[in-house]
Enzyme design. Structure first.
Site, PDB file in Angstrom:
ATOM      1  N   ARG A   6       3.758   9.051   3.636  1.00  0.00           N
ATOM      2  CA  ARG A   6       4.927   8.453   2.840  1.00  0.00           C
ATOM      3  C   ARG A   6       5.677   9.861   2.480  1.00  0.00           C
ATOM      4  O   ARG A   6       6.898  10.029   2.652  1.00  0.00           O
ATOM      5  CB  ARG A   6       4.709   7.789   1.677  1.00  0.00           C
ATOM      6  N   PHE A  37       7.842  -4.227   7.276  1.00  0.00           N
ATOM      7  CA  PHE A  37       7.033  -4.257   6.558  1.00  0.00           C
ATOM      8  C   PHE A  37       6.549  -3.609   5.297  1.00  0.00           C
ATOM      9  O   PHE A  37       5.517  -2.756   5.068  1.00  0.00           O
ATOM     10  CB  PHE A  37       5.574  -4.053   7.432  1.00  0.00           C
ATOM     11  N   ASP A  69      10.301  -7.601   4.363  1.00  0.00           N
ATOM     12  CA  ASP A  69       8.945  -7.809   4.361  1.00  0.00           C
ATOM     13  C   ASP A  69       8.704  -9.477   4.179  1.00  0.00           C
ATOM     14  O   ASP A  69       9.954 -10.228   3.710  1.00  0.00           O
ATOM     15  CB  ASP A  69       7.989  -7.458   2.946  1.00  0.00           C
ATOM     16  N   ASP A 127       5.145  -0.260   9.310  1.00  0.00           N
ATOM     17  CA  ASP A 127       3.899  -0.031   8.686  1.00  0.00           C
ATOM     18  C   ASP A 127       3.510  -1.505   8.624  1.00  0.00           C
ATOM     19  O   ASP A 127       3.160  -2.018   7.592  1.00  0.00           O
ATOM     20  CB  ASP A 127       4.196   0.504   7.149  1.00  0.00           C
ATOM     21  N   CYS A 148      -3.034   0.220  11.524  1.00  0.00           N
ATOM     22  CA  CYS A 148      -4.087   0.313  10.431  1.00  0.00           C
ATOM     23  C   CYS A 148      -5.329  -0.502  10.782  1.00  0.00           C
ATOM     24  O   CYS A 148      -6.141  -0.856   9.996  1.00  0.00           O
ATOM     25  CB  CYS A 148      -3.653  -0.013   9.227  1.00  0.00           C
TER      26      CYS A 148
END
Length: 400
Positions: free
Chosen positions: A214, A230, A252, A301, A341
């Site tokens: 970030r 997201f 989101d 993300d 991730c």
């Protein structure tokens, strides 16, 4: 304490021989002696060579998680204290410890245990039966070690409510350990304030692993129009806004996450430059493309699309789709930050998927940097599950 001795099959134990921590159910030849699930057992190779000690659980495919390679080592209070001291001293050297992951399971040689520190609150997650027996003791040791550095922990919350506990034959539980406290905790990351909901937020309440990723996008966002997909509780979006972006849109699918993001924007006094939408990213991106919207920076993300090896093929399609759509929304010479991730999504496969997306979108990518998770989530070589976050920043250029 068990006196049981576990002997591996000939040619097995490849993971622990390479430096990992796990022994799977199909690698074991025999178990001599009595034990209860969760007990510490001694592990020998097929020829009797001592491999170490770990806790056993016959409910789990990961049958043994190694605690030490020294078969003479007692897993007692002094052993656990040494492990916790090592973990904390490491964090003090590599990250801002205002909020950080203090214990990261196997990578800190405390398999199955995660402890995050959010300012003066600890959030603990126990994912394995053997470590569950030590969790209270480890929390008490950590509080004592932090106190020696002048850090007073006002409360501890347990978030052992992940579905994977069921694979260990354990119930999913959450709640206070000790005194109750306000579970909305304010933290500061990269100069940005966040309210973290440690009781009902995702995982332990906030994704600390992206802290320095970030930070890396901040310099690209000054004066920029930014789309953060997201966004969860607004973490990338607010790093962009605080860094001086002129407009930030965060998206989101969770209304709870969006509501929290709005509160976080107000907390940072950037509500005039931020907007948060509760939308499905896969539906929104084609709509924005149809309207010919363009952004200086687009951030992807997403949650882990690949939660198992079986889901990797479908996950690759999902990553390809959102990256292709995102590239079309980046103005010429703008930037795309994109990540995965999931540790099942290998670096090679993720890179190939992005390459395919760029080709299909008729874009050329110039790599700015490649990053992984923050160093308070250390990657233990040979423990593949500890390496999961892949993060790219690209400049997106027309294919000319």
């Amino acid at each position: 304490m068990s006196e049981a001795i576990v002997t591996l099959k000939k040619g097995e134990g490849r993971t622990i021989k390479a430096g990992g921590m796990w022994i799977f159910d199909n690698e074991i030849a025999s178990i001599m002696g009595s034990f209860t699930n969760g007990d510490i057992v001694t592990v020998h190779d097929f020829d009797g060579y001592p491999m170490g000690k770990g806790f056993i659980n016959q409910n789990s495919k990961i049958r043994i998680r190694l605690m030490t390679r020294n078969v003479h080592q007692q897993v007692d209070e002094s052993f656990l204290r040494r492990r916790v001291i090592d973990a904390w001293e490491y964090r003090k050297k590599v990250v801002d410890t205002e909020s950080c992951r203090v214990i990261f399971g196997e990578a800190d040689f405390l398999p199955g245990l995660v402890i995050d520190k959010f300012s003066d609150v600890l959030v603990m997650e126990s994912l394995a039966l053997g470590i569950d027996r030590f969790k209270q003791e480890i929390v008490d040791i950590l509080k004592d070690i932090l106190l020696q550095d002048g850090i007073v922990i006002k409360g501890v919350y347990e978030r052992s409510d992940a579905k994977v506990r069921e694979n260990e034959g354990m119930e999913r539980i959450k709640g206070f350990i000790g005194e109750e406290f306000d579970t909305n905790v304010e933290i500061v990351e990269n100069g940005v304030k966040f309210l973290v909901d440690v009781r009902d937020g995702q995982k332990t309440g906030f994704f600390l692993d992206q802290k320095y990723n970030r930070l890396a996008i901040q310099k690209l966002c000054r004066g920029a129009r930014v789309l953060d997909c997201f966004t969860h509780t607004g973490s990338f979006a607010l790093n962009a806004a605080v860094a001086g972006a002129k407009q930030v849109i965060g998206v989101d699918a969770s209304q709870t996450g969006v509501d929290q993001a709005v509160k976080n924007a107000i907390l940072n006094k950037v509500e005039d430059r931020t907007a948060f939408l509760c939308r499905d990213v896969f539906e929104l991106l084609p709509e924005l493309e149809e309207k010919q919207e363009k952004f200086d920076v687009v951030i992807l993300d997403p949650p882990a699309f690949a939660k198992s090896r079986q889901s990797v093929k479908n996950a690759a399609k999902g990553y390809r789709e959102i990256n292709l759509r995102a590239m079309k929304l980046v103005k010429e010479g703008g930037f795309l930050a994109t990540c995965s991730c999931s540790h099942f999504m290998s670096y090679e496969l993720f890179t190939e998927v992005i390459h395919q997306a760029a080709k299909n979108a008729h874009k050329r990518l110039r790599q700015v940097e490649f990053r992984t998770q923050a160093p308070d989530h250390p990657i233990l070589w040979a423990a593949d599950e500890s390496y999961y976050l892949k993060f790219y920043i690209f400049q997106v250029c027309e294919d000319k």
